[in-house]
Motif scaffolding. Structure first.
Motif, PDB file in Angstrom:
ATOM      1  N   TYR A  33       0.876  -1.150  -0.057  1.00  0.00           N
ATOM      2  CA  TYR A  33      -0.350  -0.133  -0.329  1.00  0.00           C
ATOM      3  C   TYR A  33       0.584   1.057   0.445  1.00  0.00           C
ATOM      4  O   TYR A  33       0.366   2.651   0.101  1.00  0.00           O
ATOM      5  CB  TYR A  33      -0.956  -0.156   1.447  1.00  0.00           C
ATOM      6  N   ALA A  79      -5.722   3.603   4.265  1.00  0.00           N
ATOM      7  CA  ALA A  79      -6.544   2.328   3.324  1.00  0.00           C
ATOM      8  C   ALA A  79      -7.211   2.424   2.842  1.00  0.00           C
ATOM      9  O   ALA A  79      -7.710   1.279   4.451  1.00  0.00           O
ATOM     10  CB  ALA A  79      -4.806   1.900   2.638  1.00  0.00           C
ATOM     11  N   LEU A 106     -10.532   0.074   1.747  1.00  0.00           N
ATOM     12  CA  LEU A 106     -10.867  -0.895   0.682  1.00  0.00           C
ATOM     13  C   LEU A 106     -12.469  -1.344   0.747  1.00  0.00           C
ATOM     14  O   LEU A 106     -12.930  -1.653   1.823  1.00  0.00           O
ATOM     15  CB  LEU A 106     -10.037  -2.080   1.407  1.00  0.00           C
ATOM     16  N   LYS A 162     -10.059  -4.703  -2.773  1.00  0.00           N
ATOM     17  CA  LYS A 162      -9.843  -3.883  -3.405  1.00  0.00           C
ATOM     18  C   LYS A 162      -9.312  -2.271  -2.890  1.00  0.00           C
ATOM     19  O   LYS A 162     -10.496  -2.063  -2.237  1.00  0.00           O
ATOM     20  CB  LYS A 162     -10.553  -3.796  -4.709  1.00  0.00           C
ATOM     21  N   LEU A 163      -8.533  -2.002  -3.268  1.00  0.00           N
ATOM     22  CA  LEU A 163      -8.693  -0.527  -2.513  1.00  0.00           C
ATOM     23  C   LEU A 163      -9.165   0.197  -4.001  1.00  0.00           C
ATOM     24  O   LEU A 163      -9.104   0.664  -4.664  1.00  0.00           O
ATOM     25  CB  LEU A 163      -6.452  -0.096  -2.923  1.00  0.00           C
ATOM     26  N   GLN A 164      -9.869   1.456  -2.336  1.00  0.00           N
ATOM     27  CA  GLN A 164     -10.859   2.612  -3.447  1.00  0.00           C
ATOM     28  C   GLN A 164      -9.659   4.167  -3.183  1.00  0.00           C
ATOM     29  O   GLN A 164     -10.324   4.280  -4.268  1.00  0.00           O
ATOM     30  CB  GLN A 164     -12.011   2.683  -2.321  1.00  0.00           C
ATOM     31  N   THR A 220      -6.595   6.072  -1.111  1.00  0.00           N
ATOM     32  CA  THR A 220      -5.710   6.094   0.146  1.00  0.00           C
ATOM     33  C   THR A 220      -5.807   7.421   0.909  1.00  0.00           C
ATOM     34  O   THR A 220      -5.873   9.107  -0.435  1.00  0.00           O
ATOM     35  CB  THR A 220      -4.349   6.219  -0.786  1.00  0.00           C
ATOM     36  N   ILE A 266      -4.773   5.347  -7.641  1.00  0.00           N
ATOM     37  CA  ILE A 266      -5.057   4.051  -7.114  1.00  0.00           C
ATOM     38  C   ILE A 266      -4.536   2.802  -8.677  1.00  0.00           C
ATOM     39  O   ILE A 266      -4.639   1.868  -8.541  1.00  0.00           O
ATOM     40  CB  ILE A 266      -6.694   3.585  -6.970  1.00  0.00           C
ATOM     41  N   TYR A 290      -1.959  -4.517  -6.783  1.00  0.00           N
ATOM     42  CA  TYR A 290      -2.436  -6.098  -6.371  1.00  0.00           C
ATOM     43  C   TYR A 290      -1.814  -7.274  -6.307  1.00  0.00           C
ATOM     44  O   TYR A 290      -1.242  -8.042  -6.780  1.00  0.00           O
ATOM     45  CB  TYR A 290      -3.887  -5.648  -6.891  1.00  0.00           C
TER      46      TYR A 290
END
Length: 225
Positions: A170, A179, A181, A186-188, A190, A220, A225
């Motif tokens: 991250y 962060a 998610l 899944k990261l949306q 930060t 992002i 990932y």
């Protein structure tokens, strides 16, 4: 003997009833014994010792029950206590924010559990020396209480080598680092630094409702990932 039959009354010398004294004493003793005492006596045990042993057993069970109840209550209330006590502490200078952060970290689910239970997740990376982390801790704890059951909060000390892979994944190069998610893990977005809690709260509401995030941090698409 005098008899008054017509009046329905018979007067005479009463009959003498004799009862063996030993029988009377034995009957009196048996009436005074409790069930436990009778059992002890039948087994050839000392009645007084059995009574004391029984009283000690009752007290031991009572103490063990109280201890078990306290332990259950402590576990159930620990998380709420941390959030409330240190949130109030921010206003009334009560409590240690580092202790709060450590407590939040200990109560956090693991990263693996958080990204696989179909709930949005907040990953917070902090450090003990970070003043912004300490100032934000009571507010973040309050948000954690408000979103309990809907959002995972995973709090991690960025100086812990166990989190090295997550720090790299991250791209954590500053704290506090949040962060966010989605429910799919899944990261949306930060968010870094001393952000307003309203920003984090609005993004969390959007994640829970499956809506577009009102506040977006870094791009992002650049994060692996």
């Amino acid at each position: 003997m005098l008899s008054f039959v017509g009046a329905g009354l018979v007067v005479g010398r009463p009959r003498k009833v004799t009862t063996n004294r030993a029988c009377r004493v034995r009957m009196s003793e048996e009436r005074e014994l409790t069930v436990q005492e009778k059992m002890a006596k039948a087994l050839g045990r000392d009645v007084e010792q059995e009574k004391k042993r029984f009283e000690l057993d009752v007290e031991r069970v009572a103490v063990e029950g109280r201890v078990e109840l306290r332990q259950k209550l402590a576990k159930a209330l620990f998380g709420v206590f941390l959030g409330v006590a240190f949130y109030l502490g921010e206003k009334y200078t009560f409590g240690n924010p580092i202790t709060l952060l450590h407590g939040m970290e200990q109560l956090s689910p693991t990263y693996e559990v958080a990204v696989s239970n179909a709930k949005p997740t907040v990953l917070e990376f902090y450090a003990d020396w970070c003043e912004s982390c300490k100032k934000m801790a009571p507010k973040v704890s309050k948000l954690e209480t408000e979103f309990a059951g809907s959002v995972n909060f995973v709090v991690m000390n960025g100086e812990n080598p166990d989190y090295r892979e997550l720090l790299q994944k991250y791209r954590v190069d500053g704290v506090p680092h949040f962060a966010l998610l989605g429910a799919d893990g899944k990261l949306q977005t930060t968010l870094i630094g001393k952000i307003p809690m309203s920003v984090l709260e609005d993004d969390l509401n959007a994640l829970v409702n499956g809506e577009e995030l009102p506040y977006i941090g870094f791009d992002i698409e650049e994060l692996p990932y």
